[in-house]
Scaffold this motif. Structure first.
Motif, short mmCIF file in Angstrom:
data_model
loop_
_atom_site.label_atom_id
_atom_site.label_comp_id
_atom_site.label_asym_id
_atom_site.label_seq_id
_atom_site.Cartn_x
_atom_site.Cartn_y
_atom_site.Cartn_z
N ALA A 138 3.47 20.24 6.38
CA ALA A 138 3.17 19.59 5.09
C ALA A 138 2.93 20.66 4.04
N VAL A 139 3.50 20.45 2.87
CA VAL A 139 3.23 21.33 1.73
C VAL A 139 2.07 20.71 0.96
N LEU A 140 0.99 21.47 0.82
CA LEU A 140 -0.21 20.90 0.20
C LEU A 140 -0.12 20.90 -1.33
N PRO A 141 -0.70 19.87 -1.95
CA PRO A 141 -0.74 19.82 -3.41
C PRO A 141 -1.55 20.97 -4.00
N ARG A 142 -1.20 21.33 -5.22
CA ARG A 142 -1.86 22.47 -5.86
C ARG A 142 -3.19 22.09 -6.52
N VAL A 143 -3.76 20.99 -6.09
CA VAL A 143 -5.03 20.56 -6.68
C VAL A 143 -6.20 20.86 -5.76
N LEU A 144 -5.94 21.44 -4.59
CA LEU A 144 -7.02 21.72 -3.65
C LEU A 144 -7.63 23.09 -3.89
N SER A 145 -8.94 23.19 -3.66
CA SER A 145 -9.61 24.49 -3.74
C SER A 145 -9.32 25.26 -2.45
N ALA A 146 -9.61 26.57 -2.46
CA ALA A 146 -9.38 27.39 -1.27
C ALA A 146 -10.22 26.85 -0.10
N LEU A 147 -11.46 26.43 -0.39
CA LEU A 147 -12.32 25.90 0.66
C LEU A 147 -11.73 24.62 1.25
N GLN A 148 -11.18 23.77 0.39
CA GLN A 148 -10.58 22.54 0.89
C GLN A 148 -9.36 22.83 1.76
N VAL A 149 -8.59 23.84 1.36
CA VAL A 149 -7.43 24.23 2.19
C VAL A 149 -7.92 24.69 3.56
N GLU A 150 -8.99 25.50 3.57
CA GLU A 150 -9.54 25.99 4.84
C GLU A 150 -9.98 24.84 5.73
N ARG A 151 -10.70 23.91 5.13
CA ARG A 151 -11.22 22.77 5.90
C ARG A 151 -10.07 21.96 6.50
N SER A 167 4.94 28.60 -11.49
CA SER A 167 4.47 27.66 -12.51
C SER A 167 3.56 26.61 -11.88
N LEU A 168 2.64 26.12 -12.69
CA LEU A 168 1.73 25.10 -12.21
C LEU A 168 2.09 23.73 -12.74
N CYS A 169 1.83 22.75 -11.93
CA CYS A 169 2.01 21.36 -12.32
C CYS A 169 0.64 20.76 -12.10
N ILE A 170 0.00 20.29 -13.16
CA ILE A 170 -1.44 20.01 -13.05
C ILE A 170 -1.76 18.64 -12.49
N SER A 252 0.85 31.23 -14.84
CA SER A 252 1.38 31.06 -13.48
C SER A 252 0.28 31.20 -12.44
N LEU A 253 0.43 30.45 -11.38
CA LEU A 253 -0.45 30.58 -10.23
C LEU A 253 -0.15 31.90 -9.53
N GLU A 318 4.38 33.00 -16.50
CA GLU A 318 4.43 32.26 -17.75
C GLU A 318 3.35 32.83 -18.67
N GLY A 319 3.71 33.13 -19.88
CA GLY A 319 2.75 33.67 -20.83
C GLY A 319 2.16 35.01 -20.39
N ALA A 320 2.82 35.67 -19.39
CA ALA A 320 2.36 36.95 -18.82
C ALA A 320 0.91 36.86 -18.32
N GLN A 321 0.48 35.65 -17.94
CA GLN A 321 -0.90 35.48 -17.45
C GLN A 321 -0.86 34.78 -16.10
N THR A 322 -1.83 35.11 -15.24
CA THR A 322 -1.90 34.41 -13.95
C THR A 322 -3.28 33.80 -13.76
#
Ligand code: SF4
Length: 332
Positions: A138-151, A167-170, A252-253, A318-322
């Motif tokens: 499964a590819v996880l959504p980009r709305v999870l925190s690092a702790l949630q991914v770990e859990r 790029s991010l999709c919010i 960008s992420l 994007e925007g030279a920022q991460t």
């Protein structure tokens, strides 16, 4: 940990594989995938050639069938899957439950990965997809925190893939209606967000204006770099303030610094976003991530992302920022 890279066309595929991708993901030239942009994606011949090239170099090619079929068009997703199976793709990336079910019965030999578009965020959801529809990853959504991914990784019954860069999709993935609201076309069904056919650029004496279906998305000062007018990343006026990025900034992420944590958690694959980006972009980003993953494997907890890698990725962002995006949300 596998490095999964974007391939918008055969050249990008070759660049990704040559630069060290373990897998590439790609789509056909229609709305069966979420990057249905003109000039992108693969014909049947290119698909076969791409799958073969990846295989000859020890990599796999995954076919994205990650949009949601409409009421009368299911056969197109079936035909696309048949084409992918004929070419020998390494996996299908799928969001729609009906298509997953059909694939399980008609192409059981090809692994099925649950797309980010399906928005599965709990172990219970992943277990259901595994049990009923036989997903392997499964590819996880980009709305999870690092702790949630770990859990989730502790309990997940399937391999997990997370977004690492791009790029991010919010929105809750697969559920954004901004683009269809304004243009009639959405990433969920037509495979395109803020479609180029709806974009108009207009120069005025003071600025450059970007409009989407007539609606002003952003206005740039003469010396300001202009970004593609993606609806969620426009500057809007919502009160008395000057227009600002009310929903999301064009950044960008970049999860380079989380690599040891993700590896320790047992995440099986990291994904680079950007099938719409150039082959040069794909080559540069893949090289950095290949080097980082190899270094992290060797160094474990002592791993530190090199400054040169950070700079290279920032220059391609994007925007030279991460940003670490939702991964850094300690309150989730
Ligand atoms: S408008 Fe923004 S949040 Fe919605 S699909 Fe497009 S990129 Fe994602």
């Amino acid at each position: 940990m596998e490095l999964v890279c974007p391939a918008g066309n055969f050249r990008s595929l070759r660049e990704a594989v040559d630069a060290g991708a373990d897998a590439v993901y790609l789509g056909l030239r229609d709305e069966t995938n979420a990057r249905h942009f003109s000039g992108l994606n693969f014909t049947d011949n290119e698909l076969e050639k791409g799958v073969q090239y990846a295989r000859d170099h020890g990599a796999r090619a995954f076919l994205a069938l990650n949009t949601f079929p409409g009421t009368r068009e299911f056969f197109r997703w079936q035909q696309a899957a048949d084409r992918g199976a004929r070419a020998g793709v390494g996996a299908f990336i799928v969001a729609d439950i009906g298509l997953l079910d059909w694939l399980q019965r008609n192409h059981p030999e090809t692994p099925r990965h649950l797309s980010v578009q399906a928005s599965a965020t709990s172990a219970a959801a992943l277990e259901w997809y595994r049990r009923e529809l036989g997903i392997r990853r499964a590819v996880l959504p980009r709305v999870l925190s690092a702790l949630q991914v770990e859990r989730l990784a502790e309990k997940s019954p399937v391999e997990l893939e997370v977004f690492a860069f791009g790029s991010l999709c919010i929105m809750a993935e697969g559920r954004c209606h901004l683009s269809s609201w304004l243009t009639g076309q959405s990433p969920n069904q037509q495979g395109v967000c803020s479609p180029a056919s709806a974009v108009r650029w207009q120069e005025t004496p003071q600025s450059l204006e970007a409009r989407l279906n007539g609606v002003l998305i952003d206005r740039y000062a003469p010396d300001e770099p202009a970004a593609y007018p993606t609806l969620c990343k426009g500057r809007y006026q919502s009160d008395e303030r000057d227009p600002y990025y009310g929903l999301e900034e064009p950044v960008s992420l970049n999860t380079l610094e989380l690599l040891p944590q993700l590896m320790r958690a047992g995440v099986s694959a990291v994904k680079i976003e950007g099938r719409q980006r150039s082959p040069v972009y794909v080559r540069q980003v893949t090289r950095v991530w290949r080097a980082a993953i190899d270094a992290c494997r060797e160094q474990g907890n002592d791993f530190v992302a090199q400054q040169a890698w950070r700079e290279q990725l920032a220059a391609l962002s994007e925007g030279a920022q991460t940003t670490l995006g939702a991964y850094a949300r300690t309150w989730q």
